[in-house]
Write a protein that holds these residues in place. Structure first.
Motif, PDB file in Angstrom:
ATOM      1  N   ASP B  61      11.712  -0.092  52.222  1.00  7.34           N
ATOM      2  CA  ASP B  61      11.203   1.147  52.178  1.00  7.34           C
ATOM      3  C   ASP B  61       9.602   1.039  51.533  1.00  7.34           C
ATOM      4  O   ASP B  61       8.780   1.448  52.382  1.00  7.34           O
ATOM      5  CB  ASP B  61      11.719   2.211  51.604  1.00  7.34           C
ATOM      6  N   ARG B  62       9.747   0.502  50.259  1.00  7.70           N
ATOM      7  CA  ARG B  62       8.424   0.271  49.755  1.00  7.70           C
ATOM      8  C   ARG B  62       7.541  -0.481  50.300  1.00  7.70           C
ATOM      9  O   ARG B  62       6.449  -0.293  50.368  1.00  7.70           O
ATOM     10  CB  ARG B  62       8.736   0.011  48.216  1.00  7.70           C
ATOM     11  N   VAL B  63       7.920  -1.750  50.961  1.00  9.05           N
ATOM     12  CA  VAL B  63       7.034  -2.706  51.521  1.00  9.05           C
ATOM     13  C   VAL B  63       6.586  -2.031  52.989  1.00  9.05           C
ATOM     14  O   VAL B  63       5.276  -1.958  53.050  1.00  9.05           O
ATOM     15  CB  VAL B  63       7.904  -3.861  51.783  1.00  9.05           C
ATOM     16  N   ILE B  64       7.206  -1.340  53.627  1.00 16.12           N
ATOM     17  CA  ILE B  64       6.788  -0.719  54.873  1.00 16.12           C
ATOM     18  C   ILE B  64       5.697   0.463  54.479  1.00 16.12           C
ATOM     19  O   ILE B  64       4.680   0.619  55.063  1.00 16.12           O
ATOM     20  CB  ILE B  64       7.961   0.030  55.576  1.00 16.12           C
ATOM     21  N   ASP B  65       6.099   1.245  53.474  1.00 18.69           N
ATOM     22  CA  ASP B  65       5.261   2.402  52.819  1.00 18.69           C
ATOM     23  C   ASP B  65       3.871   1.605  52.534  1.00 18.69           C
ATOM     24  O   ASP B  65       2.953   2.211  52.570  1.00 18.69           O
ATOM     25  CB  ASP B  65       5.724   3.112  51.846  1.00 18.69           C
ATOM     26  N   ARG B  66       3.930   0.591  51.858  1.00 17.42           N
ATOM     27  CA  ARG B  66       2.677  -0.127  51.408  1.00 17.42           C
ATOM     28  C   ARG B  66       1.693  -0.116  52.631  1.00 17.42           C
ATOM     29  O   ARG B  66       0.437  -0.214  52.567  1.00 17.42           O
ATOM     30  CB  ARG B  66       3.010  -1.415  50.600  1.00 17.42           C
ATOM     31  N   ILE B  67       2.246  -0.645  53.799  1.00 22.00           N
ATOM     32  CA  ILE B  67       1.310  -0.738  54.929  1.00 22.00           C
ATOM     33  C   ILE B  67       1.013   0.847  55.611  1.00 22.00           C
ATOM     34  O   ILE B  67      -0.187   0.926  55.896  1.00 22.00           O
ATOM     35  CB  ILE B  67       2.043  -1.598  55.947  1.00 22.00           C
ATOM     36  N   ILE B 156      11.420   8.783  68.447  1.00 24.96           N
ATOM     37  CA  ILE B 156      11.956   7.842  67.702  1.00 24.96           C
ATOM     38  C   ILE B 156      11.116   7.662  66.536  1.00 24.96           C
ATOM     39  O   ILE B 156      11.653   7.503  65.405  1.00 24.96           O
ATOM     40  CB  ILE B 156      11.524   6.196  68.421  1.00 24.96           C
ATOM     41  N   LEU B 157       9.667   7.816  66.626  1.00 27.21           N
ATOM     42  CA  LEU B 157       8.804   8.040  65.467  1.00 27.21           C
ATOM     43  C   LEU B 157       9.107   9.147  64.592  1.00 27.21           C
ATOM     44  O   LEU B 157       9.212   9.037  63.366  1.00 27.21           O
ATOM     45  CB  LEU B 157       7.397   8.345  65.885  1.00 27.21           C
ATOM     46  N   GLU B 158       9.589  10.204  65.039  1.00 32.16           N
ATOM     47  CA  GLU B 158       9.966  11.465  64.393  1.00 32.16           C
ATOM     48  C   GLU B 158      11.269  11.203  63.565  1.00 32.16           C
ATOM     49  O   GLU B 158      11.433  11.343  62.471  1.00 32.16           O
ATOM     50  CB  GLU B 158      10.534  12.399  65.063  1.00 32.16           C
ATOM     51  N   ASP B 159      12.252  10.523  64.103  1.00 27.96           N
ATOM     52  CA  ASP B 159      13.620   9.825  63.763  1.00 27.96           C
ATOM     53  C   ASP B 159      13.610   9.085  62.570  1.00 27.96           C
ATOM     54  O   ASP B 159      14.208   9.106  61.586  1.00 27.96           O
ATOM     55  CB  ASP B 159      14.448   9.607  64.733  1.00 27.96           C
ATOM     56  N   LEU B 160      12.459   8.283  62.657  1.00 31.36           N
ATOM     57  CA  LEU B 160      12.218   7.112  61.652  1.00 31.36           C
ATOM     58  C   LEU B 160      11.752   7.857  60.252  1.00 31.36           C
ATOM     59  O   LEU B 160      11.999   7.206  59.363  1.00 31.36           O
ATOM     60  CB  LEU B 160      11.143   6.091  62.268  1.00 31.36           C
ATOM     61  N   GLY B 161      11.265   8.966  60.440  1.00 34.00           N
ATOM     62  CA  GLY B 161      10.447   9.605  59.285  1.00 34.00           C
ATOM     63  C   GLY B 161       9.056   9.278  58.957  1.00 34.00           C
ATOM     64  O   GLY B 161       8.213   9.238  58.176  1.00 34.00           O
ATOM     65  N   TYR B 162       8.398   8.931  60.314  1.00 31.73           N
ATOM     66  CA  TYR B 162       7.138   8.586  60.396  1.00 31.73           C
ATOM     67  C   TYR B 162       6.082  10.000  60.399  1.00 31.73           C
ATOM     68  O   TYR B 162       5.010   9.818  59.766  1.00 31.73           O
ATOM     69  CB  TYR B 162       6.566   7.930  61.381  1.00 31.73           C
ATOM     70  N   LEU B 163       6.506  10.967  61.079  1.00 33.01           N
ATOM     71  CA  LEU B 163       5.534  12.075  60.951  1.00 33.01           C
ATOM     72  C   LEU B 163       4.870  12.594  59.627  1.00 33.01           C
ATOM     73  O   LEU B 163       3.909  12.926  59.644  1.00 33.01           O
ATOM     74  CB  LEU B 163       6.260  13.192  61.915  1.00 33.01           C
ATOM     75  N   PRO B 289      10.129  11.301  53.273  1.00 34.20           N
ATOM     76  CA  PRO B 289      11.897  10.945  53.339  1.00 34.20           C
ATOM     77  C   PRO B 289      11.861   9.523  53.289  1.00 34.20           C
ATOM     78  O   PRO B 289      10.848   8.859  54.015  1.00 34.20           O
ATOM     79  CB  PRO B 289      12.378  11.679  54.553  1.00 34.20           C
ATOM     80  N   SER B 290      12.986   8.607  52.865  1.00 30.57           N
ATOM     81  CA  SER B 290      13.328   7.362  53.280  1.00 30.57           C
ATOM     82  C   SER B 290      13.394   7.256  54.761  1.00 30.57           C
ATOM     83  O   SER B 290      13.787   7.972  55.329  1.00 30.57           O
ATOM     84  CB  SER B 290      14.129   6.795  52.345  1.00 30.57           C
ATOM     85  N   TYR B 291      13.143   5.774  54.953  1.00 35.72           N
ATOM     86  CA  TYR B 291      13.298   5.669  56.587  1.00 35.72           C
ATOM     87  C   TYR B 291      14.424   5.566  56.812  1.00 35.72           C
ATOM     88  O   TYR B 291      15.433   5.144  55.940  1.00 35.72           O
ATOM     89  CB  TYR B 291      12.505   4.278  56.848  1.00 35.72           C
ATOM     90  N   ARG B 292      14.879   6.029  58.144  1.00 38.74           N
ATOM     91  CA  ARG B 292      16.245   6.163  58.624  1.00 38.74           C
ATOM     92  C   ARG B 292      16.293   5.298  59.923  1.00 38.74           C
ATOM     93  O   ARG B 292      15.208   5.342  60.602  1.00 38.74           O
ATOM     94  CB  ARG B 292      16.531   7.323  58.674  1.00 38.74           C
ATOM     95  N   ARG B 293      17.293   4.680  60.136  1.00 39.75           N
ATOM     96  CA  ARG B 293      17.618   3.972  61.386  1.00 39.75           C
ATOM     97  C   ARG B 293      17.570   4.992  62.479  1.00 39.75           C
ATOM     98  O   ARG B 293      18.307   5.890  62.352  1.00 39.75           O
ATOM     99  CB  ARG B 293      18.883   3.002  61.267  1.00 39.75           C
ATOM    100  N   PRO B 294      16.965   5.053  63.363  1.00 38.61           N
ATOM    101  CA  PRO B 294      17.022   6.034  64.517  1.00 38.61           C
ATOM    102  C   PRO B 294      18.372   5.970  65.064  1.00 38.61           C
ATOM    103  O   PRO B 294      18.854   4.882  65.351  1.00 38.61           O
ATOM    104  CB  PRO B 294      15.875   5.647  65.598  1.00 38.61           C
ATOM    105  N   ASN B 295      18.833   7.148  65.309  1.00 38.28           N
ATOM    106  CA  ASN B 295      20.181   7.444  65.830  1.00 38.28           C
ATOM    107  C   ASN B 295      19.872   7.823  67.397  1.00 38.28           C
ATOM    108  O   ASN B 295      19.284   8.777  67.923  1.00 38.28           O
ATOM    109  CB  ASN B 295      20.714   8.942  65.228  1.00 38.28           C
ATOM    110  N   ILE B 296      20.262   6.695  68.108  1.00 39.02           N
ATOM    111  CA  ILE B 296      20.222   6.816  69.550  1.00 39.02           C
ATOM    112  C   ILE B 296      20.531   7.617  70.408  1.00 39.02           C
ATOM    113  O   ILE B 296      19.912   8.466  71.034  1.00 39.02           O
ATOM    114  CB  ILE B 296      20.750   5.140  70.228  1.00 39.02           C
TER     115      ILE B 296
END
Lengths: 333, 472
Positions: B61-67, B156-163, B289-296
């Motif tokens: 999570d931290r690595v992704i957030d750094r980008i 998918i973006l929403e579910d990931l926690g990207y918004l 929020p921390s990233y979540r695996r999208p729930n298909i």
């Protein structure tokens, strides 16, 4: 408790432009009458004499119109002419207190919950104080959690009409080296109050008087900032002595916004100047005293910053991170 | 009631008096202490009953957030993601749209022939099949495929926690414009549907900033407007380039329109917060929020059932009556010349349309499409064709032929149509939602008329500038 003209009920039945116009005039009449009572009450509190002239000046109307208004108020038993000017009757004082209570509660609401800038709060409350329907004001009181003071530190009258004395001692009567916290900022005259707001002075801040120079300027230390206050400003800042001299109170405390990237620290307290909704929100997110926080990411132009609190990431704007004070680790607290 | 209460009214009054008295002696910070002790207890309980795994050295999570939250890469990455979604939508929607159209119009032809065979009067066949049904068929074939691709991508973006991270990256812009950081969130909701975006403004706690967010939500294109934007981008803008680059150019132009929409949102917010809604930018607290695996399963459900079908049903509900109106306007002849009603109205609007780089037909289409922006393109084409019904030919080449060669469209018309579509007044549903949320006729009127004025002004300036430089 709302003043109406004796014949306004009949008038309000009228429809059309004429009815609207007469209702508008009745409302303006009610506002002026309540403003007159407020003026008399303020004079009474300051032990000054209210006269027809002072009332006309306060209401921005001609002396003749003020005299008519005073005669009407007298006929309704709200005031009487005393030997040395005008005086409120008990009934008039009760009404003035209701207006004052509405005014200060609205100020509290506008500043804390609606986030309105302080210099505009007074004028807006001046308009809202006249619209008191049913027990709306009591509801507002309950919603705000029964506050004791308005945002300037003026006491709010209780529902029973009890009004506490204006707290504190003016900074001009304070002696050098003494520390206290700000309890009251006089909001009139408006141009001095604007200076106070521009200096970011707020009730709840801790202040130490350093020195008074030969020009009458007051050098003070507020939460680590050194400021020069003009005599006019100093006379409008009221303080109460600090019960216990907290070691971090006067020394410049570190703020959350000063935290370096990936540095951790412990929260000491949230500044008293942050109130209402935004304070509750910070507390709800777990930013309580004693919590460990670390700065993790900063956005473009270093605002906002994402902090790690209790395992979650929370983004704060600089203004808020500025109001969160950190514990000084060197004192070993 | 009184029998159930263990206290007499006298005791209650005493209790209230006592509370009133004690309240005065309370410490100023008692609320803080209350929250503090709740957290303290919660942490103690959590510490007793949970075990924390060894802190991993590598935190993804931290690595992704750094980008994603990086001050340098954050914004470009966001634009890239959005552009990619548009491109996928444009590429993927083209073929299914044509298939759907062919199928649905085949049904229309069969049904109309059957009506005629049964001896139904011409106006009944026309009204039902060439009016109402064709309106529906158009809306479904133009809108369903893009939505079925766009919404799952967005979800998918929403579910990931990207918004929330978008809100974080855009906060400095909204802070400058006097708005709330969460306005970036409500704005992204507006990409789905402006009415939903307006409702989403409830998450903003400060009344002033909520009002700003409500009034400016309309400046980002909702999916009702995407078909118009994507269609124009493909048919006119993209067609000017080599076929291999066309879809990328089309996606880029839609992305441009979105960026212009965001800029318009910011400028309008800044204007409002310096005039009608003066005040300082307030607090901004946002949980990332921390990233979540999208729930298909959830993505398919929310994007297809909650969004696609919901929006489609709404479009159908408004397109059916609009189709009927279009058919009536195109089949009632009036005046000495014997022209149809829509030709009269379009002719009347023509001078105004040309002044802002559009034409009368486009303006007429927008007036008919006030209930739902989705039907702008079908309406426009129908009036152009003057056949008294909506066109059934949806191939892009023939569309371009009709627009460019027969009706004198230029690149300027295309650009201004996209701008007008972006900035013009919100649809009826959004206007009603604005009123429900603000309960104020004045703010609703501003929210409805303000964008229209902006749209006219911007299109007028662009058109006049183009004329001045000899373009268009």
């Amino acid at each position: 408790m709302i003043l109406t003209n004796q014949n306004s009920d009949a008038k309000s039945q009228q429809s059309g432009l004429w009815g609207w116009l007469s209702r508008w005039k009745a409302r303006r009449q009610q506002h002026r009458m309540e403003d007159l009572l407020k003026h008399l009450h303020a004079c009474e509190r300051r032990r000054r004499t209210a006269s027809v002239e002072s009332a006309a000046g306060f209401l921005h109307v001609s002396t003749r119109r003020a005299m008519t208004l005073i005669a009407q108020a007298e006929a309704r038993g709200l005031l009487r002419r005393a030997a040395n000017g005008l005086a409120l009757t008990d009934h008039g004082r009760e009404l003035a207190m209701a207006v004052l209570r509405a005014h200060r509660l609205w100020e509290r609401y506008l500043a804390d919950e609606a986030g309105m800038p302080l210099p505009r709060v007074h004028a807006t409350a001046n308009r809202l104080e006249h619209e008191r329907v049913g027990d709306q004001v009591d509801e507002l009181d309950a919603v705000l959690g029964f506050p004791h003071t308005d945002p300037h530190g003026d006491p709010i009258p209780s529902a029973a009409g009890q009004l506490a004395a204006v707290p504190g001692i003016a900074l001009t009567d304070w002696s050098t080296g003494e520390a206290g916290h700000i309890v009251h900022l006089e909001d009139e005259p408006a141009f001095v109050f604007r200076q106070i707001v521009d200096l970011k002075l707020m009730p709840g801040q801790r202040l130490q008087l350093q020195s008074v120079d030969e020009h009458g300027q007051y050098e003070v230390n507020i939460d680590g900032r050194t400021l020069l206050l003009s005599p006019q400003v100093a006379a409008n800042v009221y303080l109460e002595p600090l019960q216990e001299l907290h070691p971090t109170a006067i020394a410049a405390p570190r703020r959350l916004s000063e935290l370096h990237q990936s540095e951790a620290a412990v929260i000491d307290r949230i500044d008293d100047s942050l109130r209402g909704l935004s304070r509750r929100r910070l507390l709800d997110l777990g930013m309580t005293p004693g919590t460990v926080v670390s700065a993790e990411h900063t956005a473009m132009f270093r605002d906002p910053t994402a902090y790690r609190v209790r395992g979650t990431l929370v983004a704060l704007r600089r203004e808020q991170a500025d109001r969160i004070l950190l514990r000084d680790e060197s004192t070993g607290e | 009631m009184t029998q159930l209460s263990p206290f007499t009214s006298h005791e209650v009054a005493d209790l209230l008096d006592e509370a009133q008295r004690v309240r005065g002696s309370l410490d100023r910070g008692f609320r803080d202490h209350l929250v503090e002790s709740i957290y303290h207890d919660a942490a103690a309980i959590a510490g007793r009953v949970t075990r924390r795994g060894k802190a991993a050295g590598f935190d993804l999570d931290r690595v992704i957030d750094r980008i994603v939250l990086s001050p340098v890469l954050g914004l470009p990455l966001m634009l890239l993601l959005l552009g990619l979604i548009f491109w996928t939508t444009i590429i993927g929607a083209n073929y299914p749209s044509q298939m759907l159209a062919t199928g649905l119009f085949w049904i229309e032809a069969q049904a109309a022939a059957m009506f005629e065979a049964m001896g139904a009067p011409w106006w009944l066949t026309g009204f039902i099949w060439h009016g109402v049904y064709r309106g529906l068929a158009w809306v479904i074939s133009v809108m369903l495929p893009p939505m079925a691709i766009f919404f799952p991508c967005f979800t998918i973006l929403e579910d990931l926690g990207y918004l929330p991270r978008v809100a974080y990256n855009l906060d400095w812009l909204f802070k400058k414009s006097g708005g709330h950081g969460k306005q970036a969130l409500t704005m992204s909701m507006g990409f789905g549907c402006n009415a939903a975006g307006v409702i989403a403004c409830r998450v903003i706690d400060s009344p002033r900033e909520r009002l700003i967010a409500i009034l400016t939500n309309n400046f980002v294109p909702c999916n009702g407007r995407y078909p118009t934007l994507i269609l124009i981008a493909m048919v006119i803008v993209g067609a000017g380039f080599a076929p291999t680059a066309a879809s990328a150019i089309a996606a880029a132009s839609v992305l441009m329109v979105v960026v212009i929409g965001v800029i318009a949102t910011l400028l309008a917010s800044a204007l409002l917060s310096h005039t009608l809604l003066k005040g300082q930018a307030s607090a901004f607290t946002l949980e990332l929020p921390s990233y979540r695996r999208p729930n298909i399963g959830r993505i398919i459900y929310t994007s297809l059932i909650d969004r696609t079908i919901f929006v489609l049903l709404r479009a159908i509900a408004t397109a059916a009556p609009a189709g009927a109106v279009i058919w009536l306007l195109g089949n009632i002849h009036a005046g000495a010349s014997g022209g149809t009603l829509d030709q009269h109205v379009a002719g009347f609007l023509d001078p105004l349309g040309h002044l802002i780089g559009l034409d009368g037909v486009i303006l007429l289409a927008y007036i008919i499409a006030i209930p739902a922006n989705e039907i702008v393109v079908p309406t426009m084409l129908m009036v152009y064709m003057s056949t008294g019904m909506m066109t059934e030919d949806v191939s892009h080449d023939s569309l371009r032929q009709v627009l460019v060669e027969q009706h004198g469209w230029t690149m300027l018309t295309a650009i201004n149509l996209m701008l007008f579509s972006l900035l013009h007044n919100p649809c009826a549903t959004t206007i009603i939602t604005m009123w429900k949320e603000t309960r104020s006729l004045r703010w609703t009127a501003l929210g409805a008329v303000g964008p229209l004025v902006v749209a006219f002004a911007v299109c007028f300036i662009v058109a006049q500038a183009a004329h001045l430089f000899g373009l268009g």
